[in-house]
Motif scaffolding. Structure first.
Motif, mmCIF file in Angstrom:
data_model
loop_
_atom_site.group_PDB
_atom_site.id
_atom_site.type_symbol
_atom_site.label_atom_id
_atom_site.label_comp_id
_atom_site.label_asym_id
_atom_site.label_seq_id
_atom_site.Cartn_x
_atom_site.Cartn_y
_atom_site.Cartn_z
ATOM 1 N N GLU A 144 0.810 -1.221 0.000
ATOM 2 C CA GLU A 144 0.000 0.000 0.000
ATOM 3 C C GLU A 144 0.848 1.278 0.000
ATOM 4 O O GLU A 144 0.321 2.369 0.097
ATOM 5 C CB GLU A 144 -0.922 0.027 1.236
ATOM 6 C CG GLU A 144 -1.848 -1.161 1.362
ATOM 7 C CD GLU A 144 -2.905 -1.206 0.290
ATOM 8 O OE1 GLU A 144 -3.168 -0.171 -0.360
ATOM 9 O OE2 GLU A 144 -3.475 -2.288 0.080
ATOM 10 N N ASP A 172 -1.282 4.770 2.654
ATOM 11 C CA ASP A 172 -2.650 5.135 2.996
ATOM 12 C C ASP A 172 -3.100 4.217 4.131
ATOM 13 O O ASP A 172 -3.484 3.072 3.899
ATOM 14 C CB ASP A 172 -3.549 4.977 1.773
ATOM 15 C CG ASP A 172 -4.964 5.446 2.031
ATOM 16 O OD1 ASP A 172 -5.325 5.676 3.206
ATOM 17 O OD2 ASP A 172 -5.728 5.563 1.058
ATOM 18 N N LYS A 198 -6.330 1.932 4.456
ATOM 19 C CA LYS A 198 -6.451 0.634 3.799
ATOM 20 C C LYS A 198 -5.843 -0.503 4.616
ATOM 21 O O LYS A 198 -6.080 -1.671 4.321
ATOM 22 C CB LYS A 198 -5.765 0.675 2.439
ATOM 23 C CG LYS A 198 -6.400 1.628 1.457
ATOM 24 C CD LYS A 198 -5.643 1.596 0.146
ATOM 25 C CE LYS A 198 -6.252 2.545 -0.856
ATOM 26 N NZ LYS A 198 -5.506 2.533 -2.130
ATOM 27 N N LYS A 223 -8.177 -3.479 6.192
ATOM 28 C CA LYS A 223 -8.727 -4.427 5.214
ATOM 29 C C LYS A 223 -7.617 -5.263 4.578
ATOM 30 O O LYS A 223 -7.806 -6.451 4.302
ATOM 31 C CB LYS A 223 -9.525 -3.691 4.130
ATOM 32 C CG LYS A 223 -10.807 -3.101 4.646
ATOM 33 C CD LYS A 223 -11.747 -4.203 5.117
ATOM 34 C CE LYS A 223 -13.037 -3.618 5.664
ATOM 35 N NZ LYS A 223 -13.830 -4.619 6.366
ATOM 36 N N THR A 224 -6.465 -4.660 4.354
ATOM 37 C CA THR A 224 -5.336 -5.388 3.786
ATOM 38 C C THR A 224 -4.886 -6.494 4.726
ATOM 39 O O THR A 224 -4.685 -7.638 4.318
ATOM 40 C CB THR A 224 -4.165 -4.424 3.499
ATOM 41 O OG1 THR A 224 -4.611 -3.427 2.576
ATOM 42 C CG2 THR A 224 -2.971 -5.148 2.926
#
Length: 124
Positions: A74, A90, A93, A96-97
């Motif tokens: 990311e 970021d 994110k 969820k990653t």
């Protein structure tokens, strides 16, 4: 017999412990008190300097490299020089990653869960 392990806390450390245990063959459940993973990493995870770089390398060496590798995907800016290591990502994110990595390992996640009166079975 497969070991059953419950990891309490879904921050980077808890997620890394869960992934390492699952990789070792354990049946793992991860309990997180909020509705997202990575804990304080949501706030502090946008910047990765020298100390965080060392932490990521240590996690990789301990067998939890899936998580730093996924989060590193990311990265939106990076610079490595002798006097400065800077990566920006970021952080919105990250949860969820990391969740994707955890679920791919077959780990159950319980969101908005609390653990109390925990008892250990046996000496292991």
């Amino acid at each position: 017999m497969t070991k059953k392990i419950v990891v309490v806390g879904g921050g980077f450390a808890g997620c890394s412990a869960a992934v390492s245990a699952a990789r070792a063959g354990a049946d793992v459940t991860l309990v997180e008190k909020t509705d997202t993973l990575t804990g304080m990493g949501q706030l502090a995870g946008s910047f990765k300097g020298d100390a965080a770089f060392a932490l990521h390398e240590e996690l990789k060496a301990m067998g939890a490299g899936d998580i730093p590798a996924a989060v590193d995907a990311e990265i939106i800016y990076g610079k490595v020089e002798p006097e400065c290591i800077v990566f920006l990502r970021d952080c919105r994110k990250a949860g969820k990653t990391v969740e994707k990595v955890v679920r791919e390992r077959g780990i159950r996640i319980i969101y908005r869960g609390l653990a109390s009166d925990v008892e250990m079975s046996g000496r292991e």
